[in-house]
Design a protein around this motif. Structure first.
Motif, PDB file in Angstrom:
ATOM      1  N   GLY A 133      30.299  31.931  39.606  1.00 21.04           N
ATOM      2  CA  GLY A 133      29.849  30.951  38.622  1.00 21.04           C
ATOM      3  C   GLY A 133      30.532  31.136  37.271  1.00 21.04           C
ATOM      4  N   ALA A 134      31.753  31.621  37.277  1.00 16.59           N
ATOM      5  CA  ALA A 134      32.518  31.852  36.030  1.00 16.59           C
ATOM      6  C   ALA A 134      31.735  32.746  35.079  1.00 16.59           C
ATOM      7  N   LEU A 135      31.257  33.837  35.628  1.00 15.58           N
ATOM      8  CA  LEU A 135      30.378  34.742  34.892  1.00 15.58           C
ATOM      9  C   LEU A 135      31.038  35.346  33.650  1.00 15.58           C
ATOM     10  N   CYS A 136      32.199  35.984  33.823  1.00  9.36           N
ATOM     11  CA  CYS A 136      32.806  36.705  32.688  1.00  9.36           C
ATOM     12  C   CYS A 136      33.129  35.781  31.514  1.00  9.36           C
ATOM     13  N   PRO A 137      33.817  34.646  31.761  1.00 12.58           N
ATOM     14  CA  PRO A 137      34.086  33.765  30.618  1.00 12.58           C
ATOM     15  C   PRO A 137      32.793  33.310  29.925  1.00 12.58           C
ATOM     16  N   SER A 138      31.695  33.193  30.676  1.00 12.66           N
ATOM     17  CA  SER A 138      30.415  32.807  30.064  1.00 12.66           C
ATOM     18  C   SER A 138      29.871  33.917  29.163  1.00 12.66           C
ATOM     19  N   PHE A 139      30.386  35.124  29.332  1.00 15.32           N
ATOM     20  CA  PHE A 139      29.995  36.249  28.476  1.00 15.32           C
ATOM     21  C   PHE A 139      31.132  36.606  27.501  1.00 15.32           C
ATOM     22  N   ASN A 140      32.000  35.631  27.202  1.00 17.58           N
ATOM     23  CA  ASN A 140      33.117  35.845  26.268  1.00 17.58           C
ATOM     24  C   ASN A 140      34.099  36.901  26.750  1.00 17.58           C
ATOM     25  N   ARG A 141      34.229  37.021  28.047  1.00 22.81           N
ATOM     26  CA  ARG A 141      35.124  38.020  28.601  1.00 22.81           C
ATOM     27  C   ARG A 141      36.087  37.323  29.567  1.00 22.81           C
ATOM     28  N   GLY A 142      37.309  37.863  29.696  1.00 21.45           N
ATOM     29  CA  GLY A 142      38.216  37.298  30.678  1.00 21.45           C
ATOM     30  C   GLY A 142      37.809  37.693  32.086  1.00 21.45           C
ATOM     31  N   CYS A 143      38.052  36.796  33.050  1.00 24.68           N
ATOM     32  CA  CYS A 143      37.791  37.098  34.463  1.00 24.68           C
ATOM     33  C   CYS A 143      38.662  38.269  34.886  1.00 24.68           C
ATOM     34  N   TYR A 144      38.097  39.213  35.659  1.00 22.98           N
ATOM     35  CA  TYR A 144      38.934  40.325  36.112  1.00 22.98           C
ATOM     36  C   TYR A 144      39.100  40.379  37.631  1.00 22.98           C
ATOM     37  N   GLY A 145      38.850  39.239  38.259  1.00 21.63           N
ATOM     38  CA  GLY A 145      39.332  39.070  39.627  1.00 21.63           C
ATOM     39  C   GLY A 145      38.480  39.639  40.746  1.00 21.63           C
ATOM     40  N   CYS A 146      37.153  39.785  40.530  1.00 19.67           N
ATOM     41  CA  CYS A 146      36.281  40.379  41.559  1.00 19.67           C
ATOM     42  C   CYS A 146      36.354  39.659  42.913  1.00 19.67           C
ATOM     43  N   PHE A 147      36.557  38.320  42.862  1.00 19.96           N
ATOM     44  CA  PHE A 147      36.501  37.554  44.110  1.00 19.96           C
ATOM     45  C   PHE A 147      37.869  37.364  44.759  1.00 19.96           C
ATOM     46  N   GLY A 148      38.889  38.034  44.208  1.00 16.51           N
ATOM     47  CA  GLY A 148      40.199  37.974  44.850  1.00 16.51           C
ATOM     48  C   GLY A 148      40.895  36.641  44.613  1.00 16.51           C
ATOM     49  N   PRO A 149      42.125  36.525  45.126  1.00 15.63           N
ATOM     50  CA  PRO A 149      42.936  35.340  44.834  1.00 15.63           C
ATOM     51  C   PRO A 149      42.382  34.046  45.448  1.00 15.63           C
ATOM     52  N   ALA A 150      42.441  32.973  44.650  1.00 10.39           N
ATOM     53  CA  ALA A 150      42.099  31.652  45.178  1.00 10.39           C
ATOM     54  C   ALA A 150      43.312  31.106  45.929  1.00 10.39           C
ATOM     55  N   GLU A 151      43.074  30.053  46.725  1.00  9.43           N
ATOM     56  CA  GLU A 151      44.186  29.453  47.470  1.00  9.43           C
ATOM     57  C   GLU A 151      45.040  28.606  46.528  1.00  9.43           C
ATOM     58  N   ASN A 152      46.312  28.498  46.850  1.00  4.19           N
ATOM     59  CA  ASN A 152      47.205  27.558  46.169  1.00  4.19           C
ATOM     60  C   ASN A 152      47.206  27.666  44.647  1.00  4.19           C
ATOM     61  N   THR A 153      47.421  28.846  44.147  1.00 10.65           N
ATOM     62  CA  THR A 153      47.514  28.963  42.702  1.00 10.65           C
ATOM     63  C   THR A 153      48.908  29.468  42.329  1.00 10.65           C
ATOM     64  N   ASN A 154      49.227  29.324  41.081  1.00  8.15           N
ATOM     65  CA  ASN A 154      50.547  29.743  40.613  1.00  8.15           C
ATOM     66  C   ASN A 154      50.410  31.031  39.800  1.00  8.15           C
ATOM     67  N   ILE A 155      50.534  32.135  40.482  1.00  9.39           N
ATOM     68  CA  ILE A 155      50.320  33.411  39.800  1.00  9.39           C
ATOM     69  C   ILE A 155      51.444  33.706  38.811  1.00  9.39           C
ATOM     70  N   ASP A 156      52.678  33.293  39.155  1.00  6.69           N
ATOM     71  CA  ASP A 156      53.796  33.546  38.233  1.00  6.69           C
ATOM     72  C   ASP A 156      53.531  32.921  36.871  1.00  6.69           C
ATOM     73  N   SER A 157      52.992  31.721  36.927  1.00  5.64           N
ATOM     74  CA  SER A 157      52.730  31.026  35.669  1.00  5.64           C
ATOM     75  C   SER A 157      51.650  31.745  34.866  1.00  5.64           C
ATOM     76  N   LEU A 158      50.645  32.272  35.572  1.00  8.18           N
ATOM     77  CA  LEU A 158      49.606  33.041  34.862  1.00  8.18           C
ATOM     78  C   LEU A 158      50.209  34.322  34.272  1.00  8.18           C
ATOM     79  N   THR A 159      51.061  34.966  35.060  1.00 10.72           N
ATOM     80  CA  THR A 159      51.691  36.200  34.575  1.00 10.72           C
ATOM     81  C   THR A 159      52.413  35.935  33.252  1.00 10.72           C
TER      82      THR A 159
END
Lengths: 264, 435
Positions: free
Chosen positions: A197-223
């Motif tokens: 439920g987008a927990l970390c951003p709701s607490f003013n924190r960046g997501c740290y990936g507990c649920f692992g990679p989503a499908e079809n995303t562009n990780i290079d662009s995030l990097t």
């Protein structure tokens, strides 16, 4: 429903912290209803009563880290109708998969005076690397609402509804201010599967990936975006190498940064 | 499983139930004398202390939480305490109070889980709380209600019940508003009454006459019952040291038979941590309500019978609800949710009282904040020799019992400690030497 006709539920543990199976006991409002609808046939953390298999549904927590685990998971598979792997350890090897990037013999002598007593595999791997898994539930820990959805759906013979989109989508639904673009806080939300439920951003924190990679995303662009926040390469490698470090997408992303493969 | 051969009698439980993590028990009796006792741990090693090396000093609260799904906040607290001490961070009282509230939530969740779902079935003759619920639904419903409140507090303060996301070095990412916390007060008042009923209920159980032969060790916190922090370690046999000196007084040894790192006190022997130690060494620091109920059920101010730890846990439960009420009542939202913690080279020690006892962390970091070494000593590693010593003494006096009953009672001896085998970061794979 009589005991004899109730579906049999089993909960198994491999290398883990017990948190995901605890999620079941944490369903305080629904627990008595759930245990009324199934026969809890094997759940050592909660009960010393054990019924013999086969089991209609097996929930499997933890990762495979010993030779004995490999034999045991095959036996669990043999005894189980539907096998659901629950949590980051069972789906991606968990935090203990950090050994996969290192020399396990060195690890052993760091922690133990007598490394010769230790018997462990060089790697920590998810359940699906060893046997057929019917359904995976992500998270470190899993979300108990998703767990209830899976158990309820399986009991009524329908397909569980477990979304696979990114945390980012969830943030937009909740109307959260983007911590990455607005605050410059490093966040894995664009590439991480939802479930929290987008927990970390709701607490003013960046997501740290507990649920692992989503499908079809562009990780290079995030990097690249993370680099723009001022993150150094060693920190970038660290963010991809936590609780889902051995999941193929995060593993590749970490290796690419470590090899200096992403520039901009 | 039990078997007899000649004068040898062996009691074995291959997979202990109602404990967190994976363990087994093995007791060998030869010609009427207990020869060997093992609380065997087959939870495989996960190498936390190894892979923490090279990580950033900001990461241990999130990473070490994953050692234990039942007491993640204990790991977050001990690691924050250790690293903040290296970096010389001063934590404001308002943030310290919020940490104490969060930790009370974990105590509530963990203590209710152990009292009602793991331990009480032993005394009432049920294999689980699920079976208990069939006969006494109102008791189990009450327990679930009490447990849920602990989880709800952890969710509001920590973000989620298991592996909270809101804890960071220096404080929190976001602090709750006064209104968010006030919403708990009414439920807490009711739960405190239910906890008082819990103390009365568990004190009616039948307890074997048994006192452990070990030194009791707990954290000491200035003027408070020890929970999230403390800088001294005390014992019932005169130990009173700074936590910085932990390594001078306690050592871990790697024994083959039980395949775990056993903790012991140098030149003093085995010791026990947990509710009995905390209570016996700090009972005077409990709140008036907690003291009053302890007196009402005749607990005294010291307790050395591990079977009666269920009463002590229940008294601590009353106290945890009471503390939560007090903290919320005087809560003022901090101006900033955290203070900055800048890296500084050095070694830091941090302790807190996990629900099952003292949890010690030690980190060495460099000037960039990279971790050079990490040491974590969980409560179950410290209690394992005490559990084995209890088993030995307990069995020796009860050889007249048949194997089934004796095995069952031995399992209770282990469950008295609420052992958290998953916590055992550096427990090893098992190779039992059976004769």
């Amino acid at each position: 429903m009589s005991e004899a006709t109730k579906p049999k539920l089993a909960v198994w543990k491999f290398s883990s912290c017990d948190g995901c199976q605890l999620s079941l006991l944490d369903c305080e409002d629904e627990l008595l209803q759930v245990v009324g609808a199934v026969e809890v046939s094997y759940f050592l953390e909660a009960s010393s009563a054990i019924a013999e298999g086969p089991y209609d549904v097996s929930l499997v927590e933890g990762s495979i880290t010993t030779e004995h685990d490999i034999e045991r998971i095959k036996e669990v598979r043999r005894l189980s109708g539907i096998l659901v792997s629950i949590g980051a350890c069972a789906t991606a090897g968990g935090i203990q998969a950090l050994r996969n990037f290192a020399d396990v013999r060195e690890y052993t002598s760091t922690v133990y005076a007598h490394p010769e007593f230790i018997s462990t595999l060089k790697t920590s791997t998810g359940i699906a690397d060893h046997v057929k898994v019917d359904l995976e539930l992500r998270g470190c820990p899993i979300d108990r609402h998703q767990l209830l959805e899976v158990v309820t759906a399986l009991l009524s013979g329908r397909k569980p509804r477990v979304p696979t989109h990114a945390v980012c989508v969830e943030c937009k639904k909740r109307g959260n201010v983007c911590v990455l673009t607005e605050h410059g806080t490093p966040c894995l939300g664009p590439v991480t599967q939802t479930g929290c439920g987008a927990l970390c951003p709701s607490f003013n924190r960046g997501c740290y990936g507990c649920f692992g990679p989503a499908e079809n995303t562009n990780i290079d662009s995030l990097t690249s975006a993370l680099r723009a926040t001022g993150m150094q390469d060693r920190d970038l490698v660290r963010v991809f190498r936590t609780f889902n470090a051995w999941s193929p997408a995060f593993r590749a992303a970490g290796e690419k940064v470590a090899a200096g493969g992403v520039t901009q | 499983m039990t078997h007899r051969m000649g004068g040898t009698r062996t009691l074995e439980v291959g997979a202990l139930a109602r404990v967190e993590g994976e363990g087994a028990m093995h007791v060998k009796i030869e010609d009427g004398v207990v020869r060997d006792v093992q609380l065997a741990i087959y939870e495989p090693p996960r190498f936390f202390e190894a892979f923490l090396v090279g990580r950033s000093y900001t990461e241990p609260p999130d990473i070490t939480a994953r050692i234990c799904g039942i007491c993640p906040i204990a790991y977050q607290a001990s690691s924050c305490n250790a690293i903040e001490s290296v970096c010389g961070a001063e934590i404001p009282d308002s943030i310290r109070a919020l940490r104490r509230l969060l930790y009370c939530g974990e105590w509530i969740e963990s203590h209710v889980l152990h009292i009602y779902m793991l331990h009480a079935p032993d005394f009432l003759g049920f294999p689980s709380a699920i079976h208990l619920a069939a006969k006494f639904p109102e008791v189990v419903e009450r327990a679930l209600r009490m447990k849920k409140l602990g989880n709800d507090i952890v969710e509001v303060v920590g973000g989620r019940a298991i592996h909270p996301i809101n804890v960071r070095l220096g404080g929190f990412y976001r602090t709750p508003s006064k209104a968010e916390l006030n919403a708990f007060t009414e439920r807490l008042l009711r739960a405190r009454d239910e906890a008082l009923e819990t103390v009365r209920l568990v004190s009616t159980f039948e307890f074997p006459d048994f006192d452990g032969d070990w030194e009791l060790v707990s954290l000491a916190s200035d003027g408070e019952y020890p929970i999230p922090e403390g800088r001294r370690l005390i014992s019932d046999r005169g130990l009173d040291i700074s936590i910085e000196d932990y390594g001078k007084h306690f050592a871990e040894t790697h024994v083959a038979h039980a395949n775990a790192l056993h903790s012991h006190m140098l030149e003093r022997g085995q010791y026990a941590v947990g509710p009995l130690a905390r209570y016996s060494l700090n009972a005077d620091k409990l709140s008036p309500i907690a003291k009053q109920i302890a007196a009402e059920v005749g607990l005294g101010t010291e307790c050395r019978n591990p079977f009666r730890s269920i009463i002590v846990r229940a008294v601590e439960l009353v106290y945890a609800y009471d503390e939560a009420i007090r903290i919320i009542d005087s809560y003022e939202q901090p101006e900033r949710p955290f203070v900055d913690v800048q890296p500084r080279a050095g070694v830091g020690h941090g302790c807190s009282e996990a629900p099952r006892g003292l949890l010690y962390h030690k980190y060495e970091i460099d000037g960039r904040g990279d971790i050079l070494s990490a040491q974590i000593v969980p409560p179950t590693a410290q209690n394992q020799p005490a559990i084995e010593s209890d088993l030995e003494a307990f069995v020796q006096d009860r050889l007249h019992l048949d194997d089934h009953e004796l095995t069952h009672q031995c399992e209770q001896v282990i469950r008295n400690y609420d052992p958290c085998i998953s916590c055992a970061t550096h427990f090893l794979d098992l190779h039992v030497e059976r004769s």
